[in-house]
Structures are given as structure tokens and as C-alpha cells.
Design a protein around this motif. Structure first.
Motif: not given
Length: 513
Positions: A182-188, A510-512, A203-206
């Protein structure tokens, strides 16, 4: 002739005083205007070399009469099947390298362009000489744009989703963590050159951040500074397609779950593999409907046929929150391979592309090719390990490796043993070991007519099996063609699986940070 009167001197002094006061006033106004411009400048703390690195040299001039400063400019990182920012092959360094006297900025995109180079770095005294940086190659409007300030403290450029995939496969990356909720995506992702972390809040930028390695310094580096990676071959290995004039284009199916399946060659049947076909198109690899396909069909019971081969494949349950091949319980599936499909697998093994680093590979292709070739590889494994270890003992070979950039003390004391142990282990995820094995194999093949991208060893095994199906035939002399063929399989054994459906989780840009 009389000199100036006291009145003239007073007038002159008044004029100079007026000019001085005016100059001081203008200076104060300009200084005040500069202070106002700094307060209005959202990039004020991010314009220095500490943040932008060498890209500080490529900024637009700031005019004193402009009320608002122009935004700093940086690279727009693009890529596809043809290369990264139009460049292929890419030359990869294990740690960031820039021109002498230059440092990597705090912005992580400066580190990305310091490990991926448009050409090889020259070898000096354990450090690169003046290289041709991206700064010159990307100095045009096609690859540059205004940088973006994100979350008030991070100066960002943009990278396309396709370019990110290019960077990952070139650096032999694999996924080691993923959370989607629900909070978004996190991946490593971890790779040979460092770690890549993506955060995409709801709702934000990747946002992408890259963290380079800090485990090696110039005085401890034993490997050549850079090695080349062909972008098109790296992409095809992720998609699960081998493209060679002898073989044509051959795609591989996804691995099946437990049970029996039948391998079947289908002319131009790759279009039935939907997810992989989408990535193939997206990366610009060509027309998917031209690709042949090795499909796998579930069957209830194997039919008895002396000409078929049964392959036992490891089939881990795919848990995207972990690296699939490492920590999960392995289950088994069995693949029935008829004679025609055996010939296709042997030709595919012979036509595997050469690489100095492991692949970020399609799981179905890796497990099928490794399972088919493993009995022959195991038969030659000890002999190949001994061959590599003995190759380092000659002075001529040592001089050749030194000229390629290897450290002399490492060659004499450790390189042969490391290569031999890597071959014996039949798998792992050490990029350093793969580079050692491949350079020794290339050394042993020097002076021969062997094509690194096409051998004949595996197809010869098919002919041997036709003459005597019950006996595996070993090449006792380990000819150069055999060495290259076995080395390419060893590289595949040491490759990392990367989920080719990763594009489904990412936006177009995506923003780097």
C-alpha cells in the motif's frame, strides 16, 4: 603656465568621490542582487563539484543581469538494444574511475557514468590515464536536459526504464529484495559494480539511487581496470534468446513446475511467450515473430523412446522478495528432449555469446542449457581446472596477462588456483572469478582459429552419442575449441537470474538521485 587652482582641485576631488560612491553603491546593489539570486536559486547548494562531479564543467554561463539563475544541466540517460546513450560495447569498471584529479559527485548518476565508460581505460600505474569521458560524448541537446531538484535536497537527472534495464544487465545485476504494498514499491538489485535501489512511493516519483563499491582501491586492484560488454547480447540473454547466423534466433520457454514436460521446437513460435515478447519488442531487439522457440508442454507420463534424453531441472518456487536460486527449497522437474531438440540445444550451446562476466540471465534458458550440458562438463571439469592452473606457470603467458592489465603478483601467486577452483565449483556469483577464468581461456585460445562466439564442441558430442549412445566421450587434449566451449558454459553456470518481467513494476522514466 600656472598650475591648477585650489578650486579646480576641489572640483576634481568631488568628481572622483562621486564616481567612487557610485561604484560602491553599484557594487552593493550587485552583491545584494547576487544574494537575492542565491536565495531564489533552488539549486544553490547543489551547483558545486562536490555534488555534480566533473559535470560542473558543462554548465551554462550565468549572466549578472539575470534575476534567476539557469538550472544546472546533466545527462539524460537513455538506452536500448543498440547501446547505452548510443554506445556499445560498454566498458565496465569495478569501481568508479574518472579523469585524473576528478572525483565522483554526491549525485549517484555521476557514479553510474563513472563505472560505465564509452571506451576502455588506459593502464598506467594502477590508475587510469586521461580517459574520454561521457562529458564530451553527451555534450549535445539529445542527451542533456535541465536537472530536477527532488525532495529539496537531491539533484536528479532522468533515466528511462529501458536504460535502467541496460545498466542492470551490463553490470550482471540480480534482485535481492522487493516489497510492493500500500505504501508503494521498494526494490534492490545487487551487481558486480554496486547496488541499485528503487523507491516509488504511492502517488510520488520513482527514484533510483546507485551505490558503488568501496571494497577496492587503486593499490589493491588486481584485475584490469575495464572489460567490455556488448549491450545487445546482454539484453538477449535476459530475454532468453540466442541470435547467431548458424542457429538463427532461438527463444526459450519459462521453466515448468514439478512433473514431466516435453521440449518441442516450434518454427517462429516465440510469439506465444507473451511477457518475454513484450520485453523483446520494448528493448528494440527486432521482430519477435521471426524468432524460433523451444516450448515446454506438460505431460502426464514420459513415453519410452531410446532416442530421447531426460533432463532433471531444479525448479525453485519464485519468491520475488528473495534471490530465487539462493535461499529457497529446490524442487525438481523432468524435461523430455527428443533428437531434434537435442540438436537445437547443442547448437545453442556452441553459439552462446562470449562474455567476460556472468549474465543476468533468463531462468528457463539457463537451467535447461546447464542441465543438458552438465554430464559432459563434469567429465571435463577436472582436466579443464588443471589446464587453467598450469597455464599460468609459463613466463610468456604471465607477460601476456600483465599486458592485459593483471597485477603481476596476483598472476604468479593466486590466479591459476582461483581459476581452477572456480571451474570445480560449477557455479556461484563472483564476477571476479569469471573474469579470471575467461581471460585464461582466451589466453589458451590465442593463435588458434577458434571463434569465441561459435564453437563446434557440443555438436560433435551429438555425433559421438549417435555412434555410441551409452558412452560419453572426453576430449583428452582439450583443444582450444573445447576450452572455449566449456568456458562459455562455466560462465552460464556462474550467471545470475534476473526476472525479465521487472519492467512491469517500473514507470517509463525514473529520477536518478
Amino acid at each position: 603656465m600656472s598650475g591648477p587652482t585650489p578650486l579646480d582641485s576641489a572640483n576634481l576631488a568631488a568628481q572622483w568621490a562621486s564616481v567612487t560612491i557610485t561604484a560602491i553603491g553599484l557594487g552593493g546593489l550587485i552583491a545584494q542582487a547576487e544574494s537575492i539570486r542565491d536565495q531564489l536559486d533552488t539549486f544553490h547548494k547543489a551547483r558545486g563539484e562536490k555534488v555534480l562531479g566533473e559535470w560542473v564543467e558543462n554548465q551554462p554561463p550565468q549572466r549578472w543581469y539575470q534575476l534567476v539563475k539557469l538550472a544546472p544541466r546533466g545527462p539524460m540517460i537513455k538506452g536500448n538494444y543498440r547501446g547505452l546513450c548510443g554506445v556499445s560495447p560498454i566498458h565496465v569498471s569495478r569501481r568508479p574511475h574518472l579523469r585524473k584529479g576528478k572525483a565522483v559527485g554526491k549525485a549517484s548518476w555521476t557514479a553510474i557514468l563513472a563505472i560505465l565508460h564509452p571506451h576502455t581505460l588506459l593502464h598506467g600505474k594502477e590508475r587510469p590515464t586521461d580517459a574520454w569521458p561521457w562529458l564530451k560524448r553527451l555534450n549535445n541537446d539529445m542527451f542533456q536536459h535541465d536537472l530536477v531538484m527532488h525532495r529539496e535536497d537531491k539533484i536528479c537527472t532522468k533515466i528511462t526504464r529501458i536504460a535502467l534495464i541496460v545498466c542492470l544487465v551490463v553490470c550482471n545485476a540480480y534482485q535481492n529484495y522487493k516489497y510492493s504494498g500500500d505504501s508503494g514499491l521498494r526494490v534492490s538489485y545487487s551487481g558486480y559494480t554496486g547496488s541499485w535501489q528503487i523507491q516509488w512511493p504511492l502517488g510520488g516519483h520513482a527514484e533510483l539511487e546507485f551505490f558503488g563499491l568501496d571494497s577496492h582501491e587503486s593499490n589493491t586492484e588486481t584485475h584490469p581496470l575495464t572489460f567490455s560488454r556488448c549491450v545487445d547480447k546482454c539484453i538477449l540473454m535476459l530475454v532468453g534468446v540466442i541470435d547467431h547466423s548458424t542457429l538463427g534466433k532461438l527463444g526459450f520457454a519459462e521453466p515448468r513446475e514439478q512433473g514431466y514436460s516435453l521440449l518441442k521446437f516450434e518454427r517462429q513460435g516465440f510469439s506465444s511467450n507473451g511477457k518475454t515478447t513484450h520485453l523483446y519488442n520494448m528493448m528494440g531487439c527486432g521482430n519477435y515473430y521471426e524468432v524460433d522457440y523451444l516450448a515446454r508442454y506438460q505431460i502426464q507420463d514420459p513415453f519410452p523412446d531410446p532416442d530421447t534424453v531426460e533432463l532433471t531441472l531444479l525448479s525453485p518456487e519464485l519468491d520475488l522478495n528473495r534471490k530465487p536460486w539462493k535461499n529457497l527449497i529446490q524442487t525438481h522437474s523432468t524435461v523430455i528432449v527428443p533428437p531434434l531438440e537435442q540438436e537445437k540445444l547443442a547448437t545453442a550451446l556452441d553459439c552462446l555469446p562470449w562474455s567476460q562476466l556472468g549474465w543476468s540471465v533468463h531462468r528457463g534458458m539457463q537451467c535447461l542449457l546447464v542441465a543438458y550440458a552438465k554430464p559432459i562438463m563434469d567429465l571435463h571439469r577436472e582436466a579443464l581446472a588443471s589446464k587453467f592452473q598450469n597455464a599460468i606457470t609459463t613466463e610468456q603467458n604471465q607477460r601476456t596477462l600483465i599486458s592485459w592489465g593483471w597485477k603481476e603478483s596476483f598472476i604468479k601467486n593466486h590466479m591459476g588456483g582461483t581459476a581452477a577452483n572456480s571451474v570445480r565449483q560449477s557455479g556461484g556469483d563472483s564476477g571476479d572469478n569469471v573474469r579470471i577464468v575467461t581471460d585464461i581461456a582466451k589466453l589458451l585460445a590465442q593463435g588458434s582459429l577458434v571463434d569465441l562466439d561459435e564453437t563446434h564442441f557440443w555438436r560433435a558430442q551429438i555425433e559421438n552419442r549417435k555412434r555410441d549412445p551409452a558412452t560419453l566421450v572426453m576430449d583428452p587434449d582439450l583443444e582450444p575449441d573445447t576450452i572455449i566451449a566449456l568456458t562459455k558454459l562455466s560462465v552460464l553456470e556462474w550467471s545470475n537470474e534476473l526476472d525479465h518481467k521487472l519492467y512491469e513494476d517500473l514507470p517509463l522514466e525514473l529520477l536518478v538521485a
